[in-house]
Design a protein around this motif. Structure first.
Motif, PDB file in Angstrom:
ATOM      1  N   TYR A 255      29.490  55.627  42.169  1.00 16.87           N
ATOM      2  CA  TYR A 255      29.145  54.307  42.298  1.00 16.87           C
ATOM      3  C   TYR A 255      27.919  53.880  41.307  1.00 16.87           C
ATOM      4  O   TYR A 255      27.411  54.801  40.936  1.00 16.87           O
ATOM      5  CB  TYR A 255      28.677  53.800  43.648  1.00 16.87           C
ATOM      6  CG  TYR A 255      29.952  53.966  44.798  1.00 16.87           C
ATOM      7  CD1 TYR A 255      30.802  52.836  44.695  1.00 16.87           C
ATOM      8  CD2 TYR A 255      29.892  54.939  45.476  1.00 16.87           C
ATOM      9  CE1 TYR A 255      32.048  53.054  45.528  1.00 16.87           C
ATOM     10  CE2 TYR A 255      31.167  55.154  46.526  1.00 16.87           C
ATOM     11  CZ  TYR A 255      32.011  54.036  46.390  1.00 16.87           C
ATOM     12  OH  TYR A 255      33.271  54.273  47.369  1.00 16.87           O
ATOM     13  N   ASN A 264      27.291  42.263  40.830  1.00 17.93           N
ATOM     14  CA  ASN A 264      28.156  42.924  41.611  1.00 17.93           C
ATOM     15  C   ASN A 264      29.622  42.468  40.923  1.00 17.93           C
ATOM     16  O   ASN A 264      30.563  43.208  41.157  1.00 17.93           O
ATOM     17  CB  ASN A 264      28.152  42.467  42.876  1.00 17.93           C
ATOM     18  CG  ASN A 264      26.834  42.603  43.596  1.00 17.93           C
ATOM     19  OD1 ASN A 264      26.204  43.629  43.239  1.00 17.93           O
ATOM     20  ND2 ASN A 264      26.769  42.035  44.657  1.00 17.93           N
ATOM     21  N   PRO A 268      33.650  45.169  40.581  1.00 18.69           N
ATOM     22  CA  PRO A 268      33.500  45.227  42.153  1.00 18.69           C
ATOM     23  C   PRO A 268      34.005  46.570  42.634  1.00 18.69           C
ATOM     24  O   PRO A 268      33.774  46.875  43.729  1.00 18.69           O
ATOM     25  CB  PRO A 268      34.477  44.245  42.598  1.00 18.69           C
ATOM     26  CG  PRO A 268      34.408  43.140  41.332  1.00 18.69           C
ATOM     27  CD  PRO A 268      34.619  43.909  40.287  1.00 18.69           C
ATOM     28  N   THR A 273      25.714  47.315  44.679  1.00 20.70           N
ATOM     29  CA  THR A 273      24.961  46.021  44.939  1.00 20.70           C
ATOM     30  C   THR A 273      24.257  46.052  43.719  1.00 20.70           C
ATOM     31  O   THR A 273      24.238  46.754  42.669  1.00 20.70           O
ATOM     32  CB  THR A 273      23.907  46.138  45.919  1.00 20.70           C
ATOM     33  OG1 THR A 273      23.201  44.971  46.268  1.00 20.70           O
ATOM     34  CG2 THR A 273      22.908  47.293  45.918  1.00 20.70           C
ATOM     35  N   ASN A 317      31.036  42.646  47.194  1.00 16.54           N
ATOM     36  CA  ASN A 317      30.286  44.132  47.549  1.00 16.54           C
ATOM     37  C   ASN A 317      30.457  44.257  49.317  1.00 16.54           C
ATOM     38  O   ASN A 317      29.916  45.424  49.666  1.00 16.54           O
ATOM     39  CB  ASN A 317      29.016  44.532  47.045  1.00 16.54           C
ATOM     40  CG  ASN A 317      28.084  43.735  47.583  1.00 16.54           C
ATOM     41  OD1 ASN A 317      28.025  42.570  48.014  1.00 16.54           O
ATOM     42  ND2 ASN A 317      26.776  44.343  47.629  1.00 16.54           N
TER      43      ASN A 317
END
Length: 352
Positions: A255, A264, A268, A273, A317
């Motif tokens: 991530y 975001n 996605p 965040t 998110n």
């Protein structure tokens, strides 16, 4: 500029003894609205980050307030262009409020402001309070360390490997401030967490080098990192690309965390965040004040309490967070606002 010259330009009858302090921006340019000009940082208006946010605030203000429709912003490609744009804005372009977006362009303002004391200036992301000798510069900064603490806590919550990363753009104190807050937030959740850090470069070109940022992110992901916070303007796209590419060949989920604007939506699948800095509001409010003749030349910091910084939670998110995690994140936010958590500030650390 003497008062008599001002009266001719403004088309007003002024008494010879009228002081310059009594002349407002709108008075000076009563024959036509004042002109606002803005110099972006390198990376351009489409960086999906800091510059883009500034442009949104600029365009909104130009539409809503009585300013000259020839007001404009420019996108410098190098330092020489930054200097040229500022000189042009102060002279031939006849701009009345001149805005510098970012650390590098703002460094040009003190000298420019002293040469043109009848103009007003805005420095976004740099505190020039100590260099504001002619008292015509407004400085806007943000409590990015507080917002970064929040996303650091989020990174630690979501990490399954116990290793997270940070990829900064230009290696400068401002970005170390992000890094310091991020590390502190992660350790608040997991004191044993391991944090890798890297910077794209030491010149302003570091803001616009996605390939290098991707290379740095790949190196961290390959060493076991599963969440990376990028604070690299347009270069940050490389971190997002790296996370997406890693997920195609690994069982571990990788991530990234965005910065400045709410990023975001960009990807996605990998962006947990974003640490939002409301640069748009800083620019918008400055132009509003200037048009309303209430423009002050103080230093102001936007923080968590006033929404100047925050973490982004939206439809893109929300799938990543449980109700319990949301409660914990917002609880940490309230503790920072109330002073129950004191976030370390790189600017105030003893770096001996």
């Amino acid at each position: 500029m003497s008062p008599s010259c001002v009266s001719k330009k403004a088309g007003l009858l002024l008494f010879p003894l009228l002081s310059m302090s009594a002349i407002t921006p709108m008075t000076l340019y009563a024959s036509e609205p004042p002109k606002v000009c803005m110099v972006l940082d390198k990376g351009g208006k489409d960086d999906r980050s800091f510059n883009e946010s500034a442009v949104l605030g600029f365009n909104r203000a130009i539409k809503e307030f009585p300013v000259n429709k020839t007001s404009k912003f420019v996108e410098p490609k190098n330092d020489a262009q930054i200097s040229q744009f500022f000189r042009s804005f102060a002279t031939s372009a006849k701009c009345d409020l001149i805005i510098a977006i970012g650390y590098n362009p703002s460094e040009y303002l003190p000298d420019l402001a002293s040469k043109y004391p009848n103009k007003k200036f805005l420095a976004v992301d740099t505190n020039l309070e100590g260099k504001n000798t002619t008292k015509n510069i407004r400085s806007i900064t943000f409590a990015e360390h507080d917002g970064s603490f929040l996303v650091g806590a989020i990174a630690a919550m979501k990490s399954t490997t116990g290793k997270i990363g940070f990829v900064g753009g230009m290696d400068i104190p401002l970005i170390h401030r992000f890094e310091t807050g991020y590390s502190a937030g992660a350790k608040y959740i997991n004191p044993k967490i391991k944090i890798s850090t890297a910077y794209v470069g030491i010149t302003p070109d570091a803001w616009n080098n996605p390939a290098k940022a991707k290379e740095l992110a790949h190196a961290q992901y390959n060493e076991g990192t599963d969440v990376i916070y990028q604070v690299a303007a347009n270069s940050g796209q490389g971190v997002f690309d790296s996370a997406e590419q890693m997920n195609k060949k690994s069982k571990t989920k990788h991530y990234a965390i965005g910065v400045d604007s709410n990023q975001n939506w960009i990807n996605p699948k990998v962006i947990l965040t974003s640490m939002v800095k409301r640069v748009d509001n800083a620019v918008y409010l400055a132009i509003k004040d200037f048009s309303n003749e209430t423009f002050n030349t103080d230093h102001t910091t936007f923080n968590l309490k006033d929404g100047g910084v925050d973490w982004a939670y939206d439809e893109h998110n929300k799938k990543f967070f449980t109700d319990a995690q949301l409660t914990e994140i917002n609880g940490i936010k309230e503790k920072i606002i109330n002073g129950k958590i004191i976030v370390p500030d790189y600017y105030k650390l003893d770096k001996k």
